[in-house]
Scaffold this motif. Structure first.
Motif, PDB file in Angstrom:
ATOM      1  N   LYS A 107       8.860 104.474  33.097  1.00  0.00           N
ATOM      2  CA  LYS A 107       9.876 104.054  34.059  1.00  0.00           C
ATOM      3  C   LYS A 107      10.629 102.907  33.400  1.00  0.00           C
ATOM      4  O   LYS A 107      11.922 102.823  33.399  1.00  0.00           O
ATOM      5  CB  LYS A 107       9.306 103.342  35.419  1.00  0.00           C
ATOM      6  CG  LYS A 107       9.155 104.360  36.242  1.00  0.00           C
ATOM      7  CD  LYS A 107       8.446 104.067  37.659  1.00  0.00           C
ATOM      8  CE  LYS A 107       7.884 105.239  38.404  1.00  0.00           C
ATOM      9  NZ  LYS A 107       7.140 104.747  39.609  1.00  0.00           N
ATOM     10  N   VAL A 108       9.789 101.978  32.721  1.00  0.00           N
ATOM     11  CA  VAL A 108      10.361 100.733  32.141  1.00  0.00           C
ATOM     12  C   VAL A 108      11.329 101.241  31.212  1.00  0.00           C
ATOM     13  O   VAL A 108      12.532 101.096  30.947  1.00  0.00           O
ATOM     14  CB  VAL A 108       9.393  99.787  31.741  1.00  0.00           C
ATOM     15  CG1 VAL A 108      10.096  98.899  30.420  1.00  0.00           C
ATOM     16  CG2 VAL A 108       8.700  99.248  32.668  1.00  0.00           C
ATOM     17  N   LYS A 127      15.052 105.344  44.541  1.00  0.00           N
ATOM     18  CA  LYS A 127      14.192 106.268  44.005  1.00  0.00           C
ATOM     19  C   LYS A 127      12.748 105.872  43.816  1.00  0.00           C
ATOM     20  O   LYS A 127      11.981 106.274  43.425  1.00  0.00           O
ATOM     21  CB  LYS A 127      14.326 106.877  42.716  1.00  0.00           C
ATOM     22  CG  LYS A 127      15.797 107.656  42.717  1.00  0.00           C
ATOM     23  CD  LYS A 127      15.634 108.710  41.591  1.00  0.00           C
ATOM     24  CE  LYS A 127      16.349 110.090  41.587  1.00  0.00           C
ATOM     25  NZ  LYS A 127      16.013 110.949  40.725  1.00  0.00           N
ATOM     26  N   LYS A 128      12.588 104.350  44.446  1.00  0.00           N
ATOM     27  CA  LYS A 128      11.254 103.904  44.336  1.00  0.00           C
ATOM     28  C   LYS A 128      10.816 103.531  43.030  1.00  0.00           C
ATOM     29  O   LYS A 128       9.341 103.711  42.960  1.00  0.00           O
ATOM     30  CB  LYS A 128      10.256 104.695  45.231  1.00  0.00           C
ATOM     31  CG  LYS A 128      10.821 104.508  46.689  1.00  0.00           C
ATOM     32  CD  LYS A 128       9.753 104.910  47.667  1.00  0.00           C
ATOM     33  CE  LYS A 128      10.132 104.829  48.978  1.00  0.00           C
ATOM     34  NZ  LYS A 128       9.746 106.195  49.753  1.00  0.00           N
ATOM     35  N   TRP A 129      11.444 103.280  41.876  1.00  0.00           N
ATOM     36  CA  TRP A 129      10.939 102.962  40.766  1.00  0.00           C
ATOM     37  C   TRP A 129      10.877 101.892  40.359  1.00  0.00           C
ATOM     38  O   TRP A 129      10.261 101.334  39.443  1.00  0.00           O
ATOM     39  CB  TRP A 129      12.208 103.742  39.454  1.00  0.00           C
ATOM     40  CG  TRP A 129      12.249 105.057  39.438  1.00  0.00           C
ATOM     41  CD1 TRP A 129      11.512 106.003  40.280  1.00  0.00           C
ATOM     42  CD2 TRP A 129      12.698 105.843  38.633  1.00  0.00           C
ATOM     43  NE1 TRP A 129      11.849 107.087  40.009  1.00  0.00           N
ATOM     44  CE2 TRP A 129      12.604 107.135  38.750  1.00  0.00           C
ATOM     45  CE3 TRP A 129      13.492 105.518  37.356  1.00  0.00           C
ATOM     46  CZ2 TRP A 129      13.140 108.237  38.026  1.00  0.00           C
ATOM     47  CZ3 TRP A 129      13.896 106.735  36.479  1.00  0.00           C
ATOM     48  CH2 TRP A 129      13.721 107.883  36.932  1.00  0.00           C
ATOM     49  N   LEU A 140      22.978 100.751  39.119  1.00  0.00           N
ATOM     50  CA  LEU A 140      21.878 101.732  38.607  1.00  0.00           C
ATOM     51  C   LEU A 140      20.324 101.019  39.312  1.00  0.00           C
ATOM     52  O   LEU A 140      19.594 101.766  39.563  1.00  0.00           O
ATOM     53  CB  LEU A 140      21.743 101.571  37.157  1.00  0.00           C
ATOM     54  CG  LEU A 140      22.913 102.748  36.243  1.00  0.00           C
ATOM     55  CD1 LEU A 140      22.746 102.473  34.967  1.00  0.00           C
ATOM     56  CD2 LEU A 140      22.265 104.100  36.570  1.00  0.00           C
ATOM     57  N   ASN A 167       3.371 106.646  33.733  1.00  0.00           N
ATOM     58  CA  ASN A 167       4.125 106.803  34.288  1.00  0.00           C
ATOM     59  C   ASN A 167       5.011 105.446  34.637  1.00  0.00           C
ATOM     60  O   ASN A 167       6.431 105.349  34.404  1.00  0.00           O
ATOM     61  CB  ASN A 167       3.850 107.010  35.877  1.00  0.00           C
ATOM     62  CG  ASN A 167       4.629 108.209  36.643  1.00  0.00           C
ATOM     63  OD1 ASN A 167       5.897 108.255  36.048  1.00  0.00           O
ATOM     64  ND2 ASN A 167       4.253 109.023  37.562  1.00  0.00           N
ATOM     65  N   GLU A 168       4.327 104.425  34.839  1.00  0.00           N
ATOM     66  CA  GLU A 168       5.044 103.126  34.617  1.00  0.00           C
ATOM     67  C   GLU A 168       5.810 102.677  33.471  1.00  0.00           C
ATOM     68  O   GLU A 168       6.886 102.204  33.319  1.00  0.00           O
ATOM     69  CB  GLU A 168       3.811 102.062  35.064  1.00  0.00           C
ATOM     70  CG  GLU A 168       4.427 100.746  35.669  1.00  0.00           C
ATOM     71  CD  GLU A 168       3.169  99.761  35.577  1.00  0.00           C
ATOM     72  OE1 GLU A 168       3.639  98.534  35.464  1.00  0.00           O
ATOM     73  OE2 GLU A 168       1.825 100.392  35.663  1.00  0.00           O
ATOM     74  N   TYR A 200      20.301 102.331  42.377  1.00  0.00           N
ATOM     75  CA  TYR A 200      19.664 103.613  42.392  1.00  0.00           C
ATOM     76  C   TYR A 200      18.357 103.870  42.079  1.00  0.00           C
ATOM     77  O   TYR A 200      17.564 104.697  42.840  1.00  0.00           O
ATOM     78  CB  TYR A 200      20.576 104.340  41.410  1.00  0.00           C
ATOM     79  CG  TYR A 200      20.078 105.775  41.208  1.00  0.00           C
ATOM     80  CD1 TYR A 200      20.289 106.817  42.050  1.00  0.00           C
ATOM     81  CD2 TYR A 200      19.779 106.128  39.982  1.00  0.00           C
ATOM     82  CE1 TYR A 200      19.895 108.236  41.765  1.00  0.00           C
ATOM     83  CE2 TYR A 200      19.080 107.390  39.509  1.00  0.00           C
ATOM     84  CZ  TYR A 200      19.356 108.389  40.511  1.00  0.00           C
ATOM     85  OH  TYR A 200      19.188 109.819  40.363  1.00  0.00           O
TER      86      TYR A 200
END
Lengths: 356, 356, 356, 356, 356
Positions: E297-298, E353-355, E346, E293-294, E349
Motif C-alpha cells: 500500500k505504501v 478504499k480504506k488504505w 488521490l 499488504n501494508e 480516494y
C-alpha cells in the motif's frame, strides 16, 4: 466419465421400490448373453437362445457360467430372476448401476456386486463398469454393463486348463472372476503412477501453469472416486469368508484371502498416491510463490538501479540560473562515473543478498 | 435457511423437561391431518375430524397411516400421545425440531425421527424438515413440519397398488416412507453436483471473484449440515434391524437393509463432494495467486522497459555546458535506435523467461 | 477467562495424594449452603446451620438436595465427606476444579463431575464452573464454584410442581440437574452462532483487519475449550446407564438417554461451528490475498500508464542540437494526442483483462 | 528407487492365479542357497547342492536354516514347495515382491513375509527388499531378494554362541531373524533424523530454494513408503502371538512381544518425523513469504525515496518563461537541502515501521 | 535435547538380543543406590553397600524401596536381575532408554517403564528421563537415568507420614511414585502455556519475525515429543487395572484410576495446546501477508501520487519550439495548483478504499 454420474443418481426417485428399471449411463450397449459349461470332463459353449434354456444347468452337476453383457434388456434379467428365484431387490440392484461394492447372502444364492475399473486413456481417467455376480450351486451369473475383455483371462483358463480348475465348483469360478477384476486395478495404479510422474516432471522442469493445477485436481478426483469403489472390497470378501453358506468351500477360502490381500494392496497404493498428489499441490503452490518472488526481484533490481540515477539526471536537468556545477567541465564525465559505478555497487549488494 | 437454526436452539432452555412446546422455525404452517386406511381388501381415506376418531383403527387389523403436517397445533399431538400411550419425552421430541436422526424402541411402539431434505433452489440451498414416525401395531403416525410432496410416491403406491403392498403391515409402510425420504436425497446430490460443476467452470473460465469464494464457503456449510443429518441414518436403521420388537417382520429386514445401502451411498457421495469442494478452495486460492503473478509480470515488464530508457533521456536532458554528445548530429538518431532495440531485447528476455 | 487456567494446574504438584486443598481460580466466592427437602407431601427449605444438621435427612425417606456454592470453605466439604463416608479422592476431585467430566460408581453413592458453561458476554467468551454431584439414596449434594442461576429452573420446578416430580427419587433430581446444566449449552451455542455470523458479515462487508483474525482465533480457542468439556458427557451418561447401582431407577433411564441426546446435539453443533470457523479463516486469508491483488492492480495501472508517457516526454526534453521534431509546429499537439490516447488504450486493455 | 515399483505392479495381471513367476525389480541377482544346521551339540554349514539334500533335515531333530538369496531361479522355490508341501499361493507370494507384511498360519508351517529396509545413501533414500520366512518344525526357510548383510548378526550369534541359543527351536531362530530385520530400521530412522536436521539447517541459514522443497517432498514420499511396510508388522506379530500352532513355544512369546515393542517404536518415530517434515514445509512456505516481503520492502524504500524527489526535479526542469524561483540564487542550494533531508526523514519513518 | 535422540537409537543394532548395554544419552551420571525400608513400625534408610544386602528385604514383610539413579553401572542392574529373577529382556529394557511407556506382568513381579518429564528452562524445552519400576511383593526397584528431585514428594511423605501410608504395600508405593511422575507434567503444561502466551503476545504486538516462526516450530516439536510419551500412560494404567496379579490390591485400584484421570487431563491439555499452536502458525502466516499488504500500500500510494505528476512536469520540460503554454504567465502557478490538489484527491480516494 466422471466418478459421479451426473443427472442419473436420482433417476429412480419417486418409483416404488422393487421397480425393475435400468439406471445407468451405458444404455446403448446391446444385451448379449454367453454361456460356458464345464466339468472335469471338458467344457462346452452352447449358444444362448432363451433364458429357459438355462434351467437344466441348475441341477446338471456341471459348473455353468452365464455372462450377461449390457443391461439395457431388462426383460432377460427379469426372466433369470423369476426362473432362479432371485429377490426383487437384488434384481433392482443389478440393474441400477450406482451400487457400492457389497456381498449379500441369500438362502439359495450369493449376490456380489462390485466395480470393474479400466484406465480409459493415457491421462488417468477411469472407466467404471458395474459387475454383479449371482452364485448358485451349479451356476454363476455375471452381469456386466459393457462388453470388454475383463473376463478374458478366466475364459482363457477354462478353455485351456486340464483337470484341476475344471474340477472345482462355482466358488472357485467366483474367486477367479473376482481375482481378474481386482488384478485389473494394478494396471490402473500403474497408469496413475505414470500420470503422477509426468506431473512431477512438469512441476520440476517447466512453468507451473493452470493446466497443471487442473490435472492435479482431476487426478485427485479420480483417486477419490476409485478409492470409493475399491475400499469396500476387503469388507466384501471378509463377509464372504465369514458367511456360513455351503456355497463357499473351505478350500476356496485361502484363495479368497489372497484376493483380499490384493485388494488391500490396491487400497494402500491408492492412499499412497493420494498423499503424493496432495504433496504435489503444495509444491505447485510453492512454485507459484517462488515464481512471483523471482518476478518481484527483477522489478526491484531494475527499479532500484535506475530510479535513483534518473533522480540524479533530474537534478542537472533543472533550469535554475545559478547552478555552478553546470559550468564545471569535469562534472559531466564525473556523472558518467556515477552512472557506471552505482549499478555495479547495487548489483554486488543484490548478489550478496542472493537475489541474483 | 441455515443448517443451524438461529435463535431457536435455546428456546426451551429453562422449561421443565417434558413441557410440550413447539420449538422450530416453521411456525406458520397450519396443522392438517390426513388418514389413510388400507388392507388386502382396498383402501379408504376417511376425512379427519378429531383424534378420538383414530382410536378404533388401533385394533382394526387394517393398516392406518396418519399424516400430521405442521406442528403448530400442539394440542393434536398431545391428544394422540394421551390416546395411544406415547411417552412424554417422545412427544417433546416430535415437537422440538432440532432432533438428530434416531430410533427408539418403546414397549408398544417404535419412534423414528429424521430429516427430510429438499433442494430449495438452483444454487444448492437445502430445506430441512423434521419427520417423526410412530410405528404401532396397526397404525403409523407421521409428523411433518411442512406441507410438501415428499410422501407422494408412497401415497401413489397405496392408491394404485393391488395386492402385495396392501397385504403387508406397518413395518413395510415404515420402510416405504423411509425409502421415499432417503431417495429424495439423491435429487439433492444431483443439485449439489450441478452447483459444483458450475463453480468449477467459473474457476476455469472467468475471474475468480469473491462471490465464487462465498459460494464455495456456502456450499461447504450446506454439505456439513446435510452430512450431519444423513450420516446417523445408517446407525438408525441398524438399530431397527437389531431391535427385537415384534413390530418389524423378518421379511421387511431385507428392505430396510436396502434403505441402509441407499443411506450409505448418500453419505459417500456427500463425503466425495466435500473432498471436491475442498479441492476447489485450493484451486481458488491458487487462481488468486496466479492472477497476482500475472499482474506483477505486467508491472515488471512495463517498468523494466521504460525506467532505464527514461534514465537515458534524463542524461541528455541535463544542462551541463560541456556535453560533447549534444553537438553530434548522429546522436539523436542513435538514441532512437537504442529506444527501439532495448524493448525488443527485454521482451525477448521476458519471453525466454516465459513471462509472455 | 482462558480454557486453560494459568498458573493453577500445577498448584497441587508435590502435595501427597488425598490432600484436601481447593485448587481453582474462583477463590473469592464465599461458601454458602442451601438445603431443599421434598417428598410427595410437599417441600421445605430449612436454613443451613451446620453439616451435622444434614445427617437425619439420610434416612428420612424424603429427597434432600444440598447445594454448596463456592468451594473456598474446605472444612464444610471435609465434614460432609466424613459424615457421609465419601472417599478422600472424591473430596479431592470436588475441590480441585480442573476435573474433566466423569462418572464414578462407589458403594453407597455416585459421583458425577462436569462443567457448567455460561456465555460470559456478547463476544462469545465462556465462563466455566465445575459442578460436582454426590448422589446418595436420599440426598443429592451439588458443589458449585460460583453463585449463579444455573439451577433456577430445577428449583422452580420443585417449588411449583404438584405430585409427579416430588414423587420421584434422587435419580430423577439428578437427571433434572444434568438436564438444566446441559440445556444451558444451547444458549452458548446460540451466542456462538451470533458471533460467527458477525464475523462473516465483517468479512463480506468491510476490511479484513487483524482484529477479525484475532476474533477468529479466540473463538476457535473457546470452541476447542468447550468441546473438551462437552464431549465426555455422552460417555458419562452412558456409564450411568450401564451402572448396576440400585441408585438409578429403570424409569429414569429414558430421561438420562434424553440428556445424552441433548449432549450429542451440543457436541455436533460445536463440531459444525468448528468447521465453519475454520472455513472463515480460509476466507480471511483469501480476502487478504484479494486485497493485495487489488492494491497491485492499482499500482500496475498507474505505473503502466504514466511510465511510458514520462519516457516520451523525456525524449523531447533532451538537449541535442539536431532534433528535427522540435521545430515541427504540429509535433506538440501530436504529443497531446498521444498523451490522451495512450491511457485510453491501456485502460481498455486492462478492462478486457478484467482489472477494472 | 521409488516406494512404488513402476511398471511392475501389473506384471502378473492376466496370468492365472497360482502361476509361479518372479515379479519384482531385482532380477539380476543370481540365486544362491546357504544351509546352516545346529543343535545343542554344535553347528554345521554344509554346502548346498540340490533341494533334495534338504529333505533329511526335516526330521533330523536339529534346527536347519536355509537362506535363499535372489529370487530369479524360480525352479528352486518350486522344488522346495513341492518337497515340503507348501501351498501354491504361498510360493507365488514368495516370488512376487509386492507383498505387504503378513503372517499366515498353515497346517504344517507358518508363512511370514515382510520388508527389509536399508538406508541406501546419505540423503535418506531407502532400499527395500522382500524377505519371506517359512517356519517348519525343524527348518526355517528364508527367501531374500538381494544378497546383503542383514542376517549377519544372527549368523554371528549361531557361530559363536555356546549352549542356550543353540538349544532353542525354530521359533527362536524366527524371532532372531525378525529382530535383526526390525533393528535395522533404527539405522534408517537415524538417517532420516540426520536428513531432516540438514533440511532444518538449510531453512534457517541460507536461501530456501526449490531444491529444499524437492528434498522435503522426496523425504515425505520415502516416509510414506516406509510407514506402509512398517506399520503392519505389529499386527503381524500379534497374529503370531495369537496363533495356536504348536510351532511357537510359549517361552518365545515374550521375545516376540519385545520385537513388537520395537516395531511400535519404529512406527512412532516414523509418525513423529512425518509431523516434523510437514512442519518444515510450513516453514519453507513462510520463508518464501518472508523473502518476498523483504524484496518488497527494498523496492518500496527505493521508490518512496526517489520518486517524490524526481518529481521535484521535474518541476524545475519545466521550461515555463515565468518561473520566479529559477532566478533566486538560494533556490538551488535549498533544493539540495531538501534532497538530503527527505531521504533521512523517510528512512526514519521506515525504521519506525520496523522495515529496516 | 531433542525428542528424538540423535545417533543413539541404532546403537544396539547388530548386538544379539539380551545383551546388557546401557543405550542412552545420559552416560555421565554416576550410579548411586538408595534404600528405604518402612512398615507400620517406622522407616529406615540403611546405606547401600552391595546388591546382596538387598536380598533379606525380599521376605522381610516390610516395604523396601530401592532407588537406582544413573544407569552407567550396568553391573548393579545385572546383579539385581540375577538375584531377584528378572527376565533378561526386562533388564535390557531398563538399560535402553528409548522405551515407550509400557506395563508388563511377569510371574513374580510387574515391570513398568515410563518417562519423567521436566521443563528444562523458560522457553519450554523438555528434559526427558526414563524411569523403570520393578514391583515385587515386598520390594519396589526404581531405575532413573538422572539424579533429580522427582521423587522428593514421595520420600517426604514416607519420612513424615504416620500410620496409614506406611501400612500399605508396594502397590500403594507404586501408585505414589506414578502419581509424583505424572503430577510433574502439570508443571510442564503450565510452562507450555506461558510459552504460548508469550508467542501470542509477540504476534499481536510486534513484528512477526522468523524467530517467532522457529519458536512455534520448536514448541510444536516438543509437544509432539511429549505427547508420544504421555498418551500411552492411560493404556499402561488400564492394563495394570486389568491385570490379575496378586501384587495389586483392590483398594489401590481407585488410586490408580485417579492417576489415569490425571494422565487423561495431561493428554487433553497437550492436545488443546497443539490445536492452539497450529492456530498460531495460521496467525503468523496471515500476519506476514498483512505486513506485505501494508508495504504494498505504501508503495502504491507513493507511486500513484508522484508518477502522474512527474509525467506532467515532463511535458513542460520538453523542448518543442511551439509550446504556447510556456509563454502563459499563469501556467506555472496553475501547475502548482495541480501539484497540490492531485495528492489531496488521490489521498481521499485511498482513504475511501480504506488504505489509510
Amino acid at each position: 466419465m466422471k466418478p459421479v454420474a451426473r443427472g442419473y443418481a436420482s433417476d429412480k426417485t419417486g418409483l416404488p421400490p422393487g421397480s425393475l428399471v435400468h439406471v445407468g449411463q451405458v444404455r446403448e450397449t446391446e444385451t448379449t448373453v454367453s454361456v460356458i459349461d464345464y466339468s472335469r470332463d471338458g467344457f462346452a459353449e452352447p449358444g444362448f437362445t432363451s433364458v429357459d434354456q438355462l434351467l437344466p444347468f441348475r441341477d446338471s452337476g456341471t459348473v455353468t457360467w452365464v455372462i450377461v453383457e449390457g443391461l439395457a434388456d431388462v426383460e432377460t434379467v427379469k426372466q433369470i430372476g423369476a426362473l432362479f428365484g432371485i429377490h426383487q431387490l437384488v434384481l433392482e440392484d443389478i440393474l441400477n448401476t450406482h451400487q457400492r461394492p457389497k456381498f449379500e447372502e441369500h438362502d439359495d444364492y450369493l449376490y456380489i456386486v462390485l466395480k470393474g475399473m479400466l484406465a480409459a486413456n493415457q491421462e488417468f481417467s477411469v472407466d467404471y463398469e458395474q459387475i454383479s455376480l449371482l452364485v448358485l450351486e451349479n451356476i454363476v451369473f455375471t452381469f456386466k454393463e459393457k462388453r470388454d475383455d475383463l473376463f478374458r483371462p478366466v475364459l482363457q483358463r477354462i478353455r485351456t486348463s486340464r483337470g484341476r480348475f475344471l474340477d472345482l465348483g462355482t466358488d472357485f469360478l467366483t474367486y477367479s472372476i473376482l481375482d481378474a477384476i481386482i488384478d485389473q486395478n494394478f494396471v490402473l495404479i500403474d497408469a496413475l503412477d505414470e500420470t503422477i510422474t509426468a506431473i512431477e516432471e512438469d512441476l520440476l522442469a517447466g512453468e507451473p501453469g493452470s493446466e497443471t493445477l487442473n490435472t492435479i485436481q482431476r487426478v485427485k478426483r479420480e483417486i477419490v472416486g476409485v478409492r470409493r469403489y475399491v475400499s469396500p472390497i476387503r469388507d466384501l470378501i471378509n463377509e464372504m469368508l465369514r458367511c456360513e453358506s455351503g456355497l463357499i468351500d473351505e478350500r476356496t477360502q485361502i484363495y479368497l484371502r489372497d484376493v483380499s490381500d490384493h485388494a488391500t494392496r490396491v487400497v494402500e497404493s491408492i492412499e499412497l498416491h493420494r498423499d503424493i498428489i496432495s504433496g504435489l499441490l503444495d509444491i505447485y503452490i510453492s512454485s507459484v510463490s517462488n515464481k512471483m518472488n523471482e518476478v518481484m526481484k527483477v522489478l526491484t533490481i531494475f527499479a532500484s538501479i535506475f530510479i535513483p540515477m534518473t533522480f540524479l539526471t533530474g537534478i542537472y536537468g533543472m533550469n535554475f540560473e545559478y547552478m555552478p556545477e553546470l559550468k564545471m567541465r569535469w562534472m559531466y564525465p564525473a556523472m558518467w562515473v556515477i552512472f557506471l559505478t552505482t549499478p555495479t555497487v547495487l548489483l554486488l549488494y543484490f548478489r550478496r543478498k542472493k537475489w541474483l
